[in-house]
Design a protein around this motif. Structure first.
Motif, PDB file in Angstrom:
ATOM      1  N   ALA A 116       3.832 -23.098   9.802  1.00 17.42           N
ATOM      2  CA  ALA A 116       3.931 -23.253   8.319  1.00 17.42           C
ATOM      3  C   ALA A 116       5.267 -22.415   8.008  1.00 17.42           C
ATOM      4  CB  ALA A 116       3.115 -22.139   7.845  1.00 17.42           C
ATOM      5  N   ALA A 117       5.766 -21.687   8.916  1.00 19.99           N
ATOM      6  CA  ALA A 117       7.244 -21.212   8.830  1.00 19.99           C
ATOM      7  C   ALA A 117       8.257 -22.161   8.844  1.00 19.99           C
ATOM      8  CB  ALA A 117       7.565 -19.950   9.578  1.00 19.99           C
ATOM      9  N   ASP A 118       8.125 -22.964   9.675  1.00 18.88           N
ATOM     10  CA  ASP A 118       9.197 -24.115  10.100  1.00 18.88           C
ATOM     11  C   ASP A 118       9.162 -25.110   9.143  1.00 18.88           C
ATOM     12  OD1 ASP A 118       9.796 -23.102  12.557  1.00 18.88           O
ATOM     13  OD2 ASP A 118       8.635 -24.242  13.829  1.00 18.88           O
ATOM     14  N   ARG A 119       7.856 -25.306   8.565  1.00 24.40           N
ATOM     15  CA  ARG A 119       7.682 -26.427   7.494  1.00 24.40           C
ATOM     16  C   ARG A 119       8.552 -26.192   6.272  1.00 24.40           C
ATOM     17  NH1 ARG A 119       1.983 -27.702   4.628  1.00 24.40           N
ATOM     18  NH2 ARG A 119       2.556 -28.438   2.578  1.00 24.40           N
ATOM     19  N   LEU A 120       8.452 -24.737   5.858  1.00 22.67           N
ATOM     20  CA  LEU A 120       8.994 -24.205   4.598  1.00 22.67           C
ATOM     21  C   LEU A 120      10.292 -23.504   4.747  1.00 22.67           C
ATOM     22  CD1 LEU A 120       5.585 -22.959   3.377  1.00 22.67           C
ATOM     23  CD2 LEU A 120       6.741 -25.033   2.305  1.00 22.67           C
ATOM     24  N   GLY A 121      10.670 -23.325   5.998  1.00 24.39           N
ATOM     25  CA  GLY A 121      12.107 -22.675   6.135  1.00 24.39           C
ATOM     26  C   GLY A 121      11.810 -21.120   5.944  1.00 24.39           C
ATOM     27  N   ILE A 122      10.761 -20.651   6.357  1.00 26.14           N
ATOM     28  CA  ILE A 122      10.321 -19.023   6.288  1.00 26.14           C
ATOM     29  C   ILE A 122      11.120 -18.406   7.637  1.00 26.14           C
ATOM     30  CG2 ILE A 122       9.083 -17.317   6.134  1.00 26.14           C
ATOM     31  CD1 ILE A 122       7.285 -19.360   4.431  1.00 26.14           C
ATOM     32  N   PRO A 123      11.994 -17.550   7.718  1.00 24.15           N
ATOM     33  CA  PRO A 123      12.500 -16.828   8.779  1.00 24.15           C
ATOM     34  C   PRO A 123      11.294 -16.192   9.703  1.00 24.15           C
ATOM     35  CG  PRO A 123      13.563 -16.014   6.747  1.00 24.15           C
ATOM     36  CD  PRO A 123      12.349 -16.808   6.432  1.00 24.15           C
ATOM     37  N   THR A 124      10.455 -15.608   9.365  1.00 22.21           N
ATOM     38  CA  THR A 124       9.829 -15.089  10.369  1.00 22.21           C
ATOM     39  C   THR A 124       8.262 -15.253  10.205  1.00 22.21           C
ATOM     40  OG1 THR A 124      11.022 -12.953  10.247  1.00 22.21           O
ATOM     41  CG2 THR A 124       9.016 -12.643  11.238  1.00 22.21           C
TER      42      THR A 124
END
Length: 332
Positions: free
Chosen positions: A45-53
């Motif tokens: 999910a983080a990779d998909r949305l560009g969330i750092p952590t």
């Protein structure tokens, strides 16, 4: 103003597909972390949305001192538990609707620290089309408001879907009937004195698949609605006054980042052909909601709705469910 650093509890579809993308467009919003009980799911999910952590537990996210606000889109039966934990960890909390499983559950939120902002994510109250509709209602252009009406449905017969699970707070009233209730309260600036419902339940799921209701706001003002989880997809909200009629074309799932429209009919042609459309500029209600929450966190403004508002919402829903068995009007 420094951007508010947000953390997200869980990788719910509503968050990944709608809310977080909207939040990421906010001028005072930074989505800094997302947590799941499955670290691989959180990382995806983080990779998909560009969330750092990405965190592999909710506890890790709440222990992160950099996180100031938490968005909680967990299943309905986990809303109060994790909203309480987040607030006690020093975080402000925006929790998905419905806030709780019932009013008694929602009342537990009164134990949240008083210096933490806790609000229910009824994003419609931040959309310009609803704000404009309320302006028109208040202006007197419609005359005296007599009837409000909502029809809202989608067809989801999947037994594995969380909306069809009774134990986690599924069903039409909890999922979408709450929008009709909040819409009426928002436009009228009033609470219903009594309510009554007719409910049809899925024989396998136990959840309400079709619920119709009447809410009596007093002074001759009535809200009626029908909501279904097993019917053709449709949504519309109408307000009927003594002089004119108002209609919100896509009241809940307004296209993100697109223009919307409301219709006002001053002439009253029986087929609605005399209605005039008013275009509402492009906006994203999830962006606007997050930005307003951020301003409240920074002390720039106060949110009109908090824990007590959510408790009232649950009292109304509880009363509707009570009327299912009593067959009578029930007071929230």
């Amino acid at each position: 103003m420094a951007a508010v650093k947000w953390g997200v509890l869980g990788a719910a579809r509503i968050g990944l597909d709608r809310v977080i993308p909207g939040m990421l467009k906010g001028t005072n919003v930074e989505v800094a972390a997302i947590a799941s009980r499955d670290l691989a799911k959180a990382r995806a999910a983080a990779d998909r949305l560009g969330i750092p952590t990405a965190y592999g537990s909710y506890e890790e996210l709440l222990a992160d001192p950099a996180i100031e606000a938490v968005y909680n889109p967990l299943p309905n039966n986990l809303h109060v538990e994790w909203t309480l934990k987040a607030a006690r960890a020093g975080k402000h909390v925006l929790c998905e609707k419905p806030m709780a499983m019932n009013a008694a559950d929602a009342e537990r939120l009164r134990a949240c620290p008083k210096d933490r902002i806790v609000a229910e994510a009824f994003m419609v109250r931040f959309h310009p089309q609803w704000i404009r509709a309320r302006e028109i209602v208040r202006s007197g252009r419609l005359g005296e408001v007599r009837a409000l009406q909502m029809l809202f449905a989608y067809n989801n017969p999947d037994p594995a879907n969380i909306r069809n699970k009774l134990e986690t707070g599924g069903g039409a009233l909890m999922d979408i009937g709450c929008y009709a209730m909040v819409g009426g309260r928002y436009l009228l600036d009033a609470e219903p004195a009594r309510v009554i419902a007719l409910i049809d339940r899925d024989p396998a799921f136990g959840t309400d698949r079709l619920s119709s209701a009447i809410m009596d706001f007093g002074g001759g003002r009535q809200l009626t609605f029908a909501v279904s989880t097993q019917a053709a997809r449709y949504q519309r909200f109408q307000v009927l006054g003594t002089k004119a009629r108002l209609e919100i074309a896509i009241p809940v799932n307004a296209p993100q980042g697109e223009e919307t429209r409301i219709l006002v009919d001053d002439e009253g042609a029986a087929d609605g052909s005399s209605a005039v459309a008013e275009t509402i500029p492009a906006s994203d209600q999830y962006t606007l909601q997050a930005e307003a929450f951020g301003r409240a966190v920074r002390g720039e403004e106060k949110l009109p709705w908090g824990i007590e508002d959510s408790i009232m919402s649950m009292r109304i829903l509880d009363a509707l469910f009570r009327s299912e068995t009593s067959g009578k009007w029930e007071a929230p």
